[in-house]
Scaffold this motif. Structure first.
Motif, PDB file in Angstrom:
ATOM      1  N   ILE A 252       0.693  -1.305  -0.006  1.00 42.11           N
ATOM      2  CA  ILE A 252       0.059   0.105  -0.015  1.00 42.11           C
ATOM      3  C   ILE A 252       0.857   1.240  -0.027  1.00 42.11           C
ATOM      4  O   ILE A 252       0.346   2.320  -0.508  1.00 42.11           O
ATOM      5  N   ARG A 253       2.158   0.940   0.630  1.00 42.68           N
ATOM      6  CA  ARG A 253       3.042   2.385   0.521  1.00 42.68           C
ATOM      7  C   ARG A 253       3.075   2.704  -1.067  1.00 42.68           C
ATOM      8  O   ARG A 253       3.486   3.695  -1.454  1.00 42.68           O
ATOM      9  N   ALA A 254       3.092   1.712  -1.862  1.00 42.10           N
ATOM     10  CA  ALA A 254       3.513   1.539  -3.247  1.00 42.10           C
ATOM     11  C   ALA A 254       2.399   2.182  -4.188  1.00 42.10           C
ATOM     12  O   ALA A 254       2.325   2.252  -5.410  1.00 42.10           O
ATOM     13  N   ILE A 255       1.213   2.664  -3.431  1.00 44.79           N
ATOM     14  CA  ILE A 255       0.269   3.205  -4.544  1.00 44.79           C
ATOM     15  C   ILE A 255       0.579   4.542  -4.711  1.00 44.79           C
ATOM     16  O   ILE A 255       0.711   5.487  -3.795  1.00 44.79           O
ATOM     17  N   ARG A 256       0.340   5.093  -5.979  1.00 48.87           N
ATOM     18  CA  ARG A 256       0.745   6.161  -6.569  1.00 48.87           C
ATOM     19  C   ARG A 256      -0.279   7.383  -5.742  1.00 48.87           C
ATOM     20  O   ARG A 256      -1.431   7.144  -5.636  1.00 48.87           O
ATOM     21  N   GLY A 257       0.456   8.276  -5.299  1.00 46.92           N
ATOM     22  CA  GLY A 257      -0.423   9.526  -4.391  1.00 46.92           C
ATOM     23  C   GLY A 257      -0.251   9.113  -2.946  1.00 46.92           C
ATOM     24  O   GLY A 257      -0.535  10.223  -2.258  1.00 46.92           O
ATOM     25  N   VAL A 258       0.028   7.956  -2.461  1.00 49.76           N
ATOM     26  CA  VAL A 258      -0.250   7.617  -1.309  1.00 49.76           C
ATOM     27  C   VAL A 258       1.110   8.139  -0.535  1.00 49.76           C
ATOM     28  O   VAL A 258       2.240   8.042  -0.981  1.00 49.76           O
ATOM     29  N   GLN A 259       0.993   9.033   0.573  1.00 48.37           N
ATOM     30  CA  GLN A 259       2.144   9.550   1.336  1.00 48.37           C
ATOM     31  C   GLN A 259       2.542   8.791   2.721  1.00 48.37           C
ATOM     32  O   GLN A 259       3.594   8.711   3.056  1.00 48.37           O
ATOM     33  N   ARG A 281       9.580  13.225   3.837  1.00 45.58           N
ATOM     34  CA  ARG A 281      10.336  13.900   5.111  1.00 45.58           C
ATOM     35  C   ARG A 281       9.252  14.596   5.766  1.00 45.58           C
ATOM     36  O   ARG A 281       9.176  14.939   7.137  1.00 45.58           O
ATOM     37  N   ALA A 282       8.636  15.705   5.029  1.00 46.20           N
ATOM     38  CA  ALA A 282       7.670  16.791   5.695  1.00 46.20           C
ATOM     39  C   ALA A 282       6.648  16.099   6.476  1.00 46.20           C
ATOM     40  O   ALA A 282       5.848  16.765   7.296  1.00 46.20           O
ATOM     41  N   ILE A 283       6.346  14.874   6.067  1.00 49.71           N
ATOM     42  CA  ILE A 283       5.164  14.117   7.182  1.00 49.71           C
ATOM     43  C   ILE A 283       5.928  13.339   8.055  1.00 49.71           C
ATOM     44  O   ILE A 283       6.101  11.964   7.502  1.00 49.71           O
ATOM     45  N   ASP A 284       6.424  13.535   9.180  1.00 51.90           N
ATOM     46  CA  ASP A 284       7.329  12.755   9.930  1.00 51.90           C
ATOM     47  C   ASP A 284       6.654  11.687  10.802  1.00 51.90           C
ATOM     48  O   ASP A 284       5.787  12.204  11.927  1.00 51.90           O
ATOM     49  N   VAL A 285       6.353  10.467  10.404  1.00 53.88           N
ATOM     50  CA  VAL A 285       5.486   9.580  11.293  1.00 53.88           C
ATOM     51  C   VAL A 285       6.202   9.325  12.614  1.00 53.88           C
ATOM     52  O   VAL A 285       5.640   8.925  13.562  1.00 53.88           O
ATOM     53  N   CYS A 286       7.471   9.373  12.893  1.00 57.23           N
ATOM     54  CA  CYS A 286       8.108   9.434  14.305  1.00 57.23           C
ATOM     55  C   CYS A 286       7.425  10.366  15.108  1.00 57.23           C
ATOM     56  O   CYS A 286       7.160   9.983  16.322  1.00 57.23           O
ATOM     57  N   ALA A 318      -6.521  10.591  12.488  1.00 57.39           N
ATOM     58  CA  ALA A 318      -6.757  12.131  12.890  1.00 57.39           C
ATOM     59  C   ALA A 318      -5.362  12.673  12.770  1.00 57.39           C
ATOM     60  O   ALA A 318      -5.210  13.743  12.398  1.00 57.39           O
ATOM     61  N   ALA A 319      -4.573  12.067  13.783  1.00 58.15           N
ATOM     62  CA  ALA A 319      -3.118  12.808  13.920  1.00 58.15           C
ATOM     63  C   ALA A 319      -2.621  12.850  12.681  1.00 58.15           C
ATOM     64  O   ALA A 319      -1.889  13.741  12.260  1.00 58.15           O
ATOM     65  N   ILE A 320      -2.397  11.544  11.945  1.00 56.81           N
ATOM     66  CA  ILE A 320      -1.935  11.647  10.679  1.00 56.81           C
ATOM     67  C   ILE A 320      -2.444  12.741   9.721  1.00 56.81           C
ATOM     68  O   ILE A 320      -1.627  13.435   9.341  1.00 56.81           O
ATOM     69  N   HIS A 321      -3.753  12.697   9.633  1.00 59.31           N
ATOM     70  CA  HIS A 321      -4.330  13.819   8.735  1.00 59.31           C
ATOM     71  C   HIS A 321      -3.953  15.214   9.216  1.00 59.31           C
ATOM     72  O   HIS A 321      -3.815  16.139   8.460  1.00 59.31           O
ATOM     73  N   ARG A 322      -3.957  15.443  10.486  1.00 61.11           N
ATOM     74  CA  ARG A 322      -3.104  17.043  10.842  1.00 61.11           C
ATOM     75  C   ARG A 322      -1.909  16.927  10.559  1.00 61.11           C
ATOM     76  O   ARG A 322      -1.705  18.340   9.949  1.00 61.11           O
ATOM     77  N   ALA A 323      -0.996  16.103  10.647  1.00 60.98           N
ATOM     78  CA  ALA A 323       0.378  16.253  10.081  1.00 60.98           C
ATOM     79  C   ALA A 323       0.252  16.491   8.410  1.00 60.98           C
ATOM     80  O   ALA A 323       1.285  17.300   7.906  1.00 60.98           O
ATOM     81  N   VAL A 324      -0.639  15.827   7.608  1.00 57.61           N
ATOM     82  CA  VAL A 324      -0.533  16.025   6.343  1.00 57.61           C
ATOM     83  C   VAL A 324      -1.127  17.366   5.730  1.00 57.61           C
ATOM     84  O   VAL A 324      -0.359  17.971   5.158  1.00 57.61           O
ATOM     85  N   GLU A 325      -1.997  17.843   6.899  1.00 57.58           N
ATOM     86  CA  GLU A 325      -2.489  19.240   6.496  1.00 57.58           C
ATOM     87  C   GLU A 325      -1.622  20.302   6.797  1.00 57.58           C
ATOM     88  O   GLU A 325      -1.272  21.248   6.017  1.00 57.58           O
ATOM     89  N   ALA A 326      -0.581  19.993   7.953  1.00 54.18           N
ATOM     90  CA  ALA A 326       0.319  20.808   8.223  1.00 54.18           C
ATOM     91  C   ALA A 326       1.439  20.931   7.422  1.00 54.18           C
ATOM     92  O   ALA A 326       2.076  22.030   6.903  1.00 54.18           O
ATOM     93  N   SER A 327       1.782  19.961   6.785  1.00 53.36           N
ATOM     94  CA  SER A 327       2.692  19.691   5.750  1.00 53.36           C
ATOM     95  C   SER A 327       2.363  20.436   4.285  1.00 53.36           C
ATOM     96  O   SER A 327       3.265  20.989   3.635  1.00 53.36           O
ATOM     97  N   ALA A 328       1.033  20.336   4.134  1.00 53.45           N
ATOM     98  CA  ALA A 328       0.668  21.152   2.877  1.00 53.45           C
ATOM     99  C   ALA A 328       0.755  22.715   3.037  1.00 53.45           C
ATOM    100  O   ALA A 328       0.831  23.259   2.317  1.00 53.45           O
ATOM    101  N   ARG A 329       0.538  23.083   4.293  1.00 58.13           N
ATOM    102  CA  ARG A 329       0.540  24.452   4.711  1.00 58.13           C
ATOM    103  C   ARG A 329       2.023  25.072   4.683  1.00 58.13           C
ATOM    104  O   ARG A 329       2.299  26.138   4.247  1.00 58.13           O
TER     105      ARG A 329
END
Lengths: 330, 330
Positions: A252-259, A281-286, A318-329
């Motif tokens: 699933i990591r290999a799906i195009r567009g998936v971050q 790296r802008a979406i730091d899962v650690c 929810a935490a992941i989506h917050r991080a995704v939004e923060a990286s987009a901003r």
């Protein structure tokens, strides 16, 4: 010693002692087991006494490796060895308690690893984070010291490096890694056979697991987060081994567009294990893992948290989506 | 000319002419497209005029390749080129009718390929079946002739060879293949990036296809034959591209104990396409394919036969089981 030892300093220790216990981390992977076998058989061919010990023994998927029958679980009493060599193990506790006890009679500790976070817990340390695998450091060491290079060592180094580089694909793969591959083939490696045994010989239950996971797959509306989950009853029904899920998150990591790819696992004790992979790296899962008491690296991190799955999943997502939004901003 | 040309003889032709049309086979894969780009950009950098033509154009999964925008579908009229170069194409008709027409104005045909069955249909032939990919032959040719080596050529050769060796895994991979990998990295190849684009960037529909196939997976009672199927309505529902199923059969081929993997596809016209992979030369799937008017190689063969699926499947599976039993007796 906080500096790296030279190959010659390590060679000196290897020559001056006769008995070695060679260790690697709990839940061992190809680089851990491959490194143990590679160095063990080189030392044994040089006339040394060698024991290969791992907290969890030999995983089922690596039994094809020549020499792998020599991997033991820790005996109850400390083994008779002057030197302990920890391979591919980022921290000493990652060796496991029983393994530490088994090696407790050693006078000297050598610590060889490629994890940048390794705190250099040995008396002698060789930490090379530019190497994609501990197996590649051992290749350099064994050839530099002109130690014997038996077939078991050759095959084990190849598997160690191939599995830790995703078959020579990951960014940490270097020109030297490829040159090493060429040299191992010239030393007689059967490249087709060893890869078939490494990658094309999965138990049927792994494919059943793949099917079960895919049937729970969900992709977020924006296509950026993919996740799937494994119920404990599925694990029991399929009689899964811990190593069966190794690498499946890459599908699933290999799906195009998936971050970000996320794997939720319900454990027998009701806790939830979460594995996360980021491509960016802008979406730091650690950082996300730390919010829930977990840890890891920017691109690969994990959590062990309270269940049930129905509660854990929305919190982490929810935490992941917050991080995704923060990286987009940013 | 039935003998192989020397690199120098080919270099002579390349130097003495100014305009080239570079071709590869229908339904092109990574080695076909990669080879076209690799040689095309090397010649262009040497000051030649070049057209890159393929019957089916550029597949969606290779658009990431630098220079791939230069791949064209055949124009209606023959192009103005003195020399046609067919790459990775085992027989001339495999170029496709429109491509043959587009190249029909060429005075000289060069045929460079690694398929052992290639009947040497060029005026000049370079067939090297010991090479795992046509891209590797071109690497040898381009470096031997000291032609320019632009970045497009470098990346395209890597992808050509990587995809045709299953990421440096198949038995035909040689020490030279690995040395070439090292050289391409030293020439600036971003190995992590190119592999991510090649292997970790699948459209979501491919994962949906994987799920649909796994849900039809069946393993024979003796564990030797694994098969799955794709209905035409699933193909339409998921809006699949032909390349989406590429390589998926390896998932079931990789099951431990499986000797034959079979993929049944219901085509829009109601016919059934059967793809078979064997792990064992004693179970020759080409022979089985021939019983049904198909063909291929001992370890990889295909059939296109009358439907419906319910009729075709038991017939083919029965033939496979007869072959398995015969191999067990011998």
């Amino acid at each position: 010693m906080s500096e790296n030892a030279t190959f010659e300093q390590i060679g000196d220790i290897l020559r001056r002692h006769e008995s070695f216990v060679i260790l690697s981390h709990v839940r061992p992977d190809g680089d851990a087991i491959g490194s143990q076998i590679a160095l063990g058989f080189a030392l044994e061919a040089a006339g040394k006494r060698v024991r290969l010990i791992n907290e969890d023994g030999l995983p089922d998927n690596l039994t094809f490796l020549p020499g792998s029958h020599r991997i033991e679980v820790p005996p109850a009493d400390p083994v008779d060895a002057e030197v302990a060599i920890a391979l591919d193990t980022a921290t000493k506790p990652r060796l496991g308690d029983a393994t530490l006890h088994a090696a407790s009679g050693a006078d000297i500790w050598i610590n060889i690893d490629h994890h940048i976070s390794n705190p250099r817990y040995g008396d002698i340390n060789l930490i090379d984070s530019t190497s994609p695998a501990t197996g590649q450091i051992l290749y350099d060491l064994i050839t530099a010291l002109d130690l014997p290079f038996p077939d078991e060592t050759r095959d084990a180094i190849y598997v160690a490096v191939s599995t830790d580089t995703g078959s020579f694909q990951y960014p940490n793969t270097t020109a030297k890694t490829y040159e090493m591959g060429a040299d191992l083939i010239r030393r007689g490696l059967d490249v087709g056979k060893i890869n078939e045994l490494t990658y094309d010989s999965h138990p049927f239950r792994r494919v059943e697991l793949m099917r079960a996971l895919l049937n729970t797959l969900q992709l977020s509306d924006n296509g950026i987060v993919a996740h799937w989950d494994l119920r404990d009853d599925t694990r029991r029904k399929l009689a899964l081994f811990p190593e069966d899920s190794e690498g499946l998150i890459d599908i699933i990591r290999a799906i195009r567009g998936v971050q970000v790819a996320v794997f939720f696992e319900e454990l027998p004790d009701g806790k939830i294990r979460v594995s996360m992979r980021s491509k960016d790296r802008a979406i730091d899962v650690c950082k996300i893992a730390l919010e829930f008491g977990g840890g890891g690296h920017a691109l690969a991190a994990g959590i062990r948290m309270a269940g049930p799955l129905e509660d854990a999943k929305p919190k982490v997502l929810a935490a992941i989506h917050r991080a995704v939004e923060a990286s987009a901003r940013s």
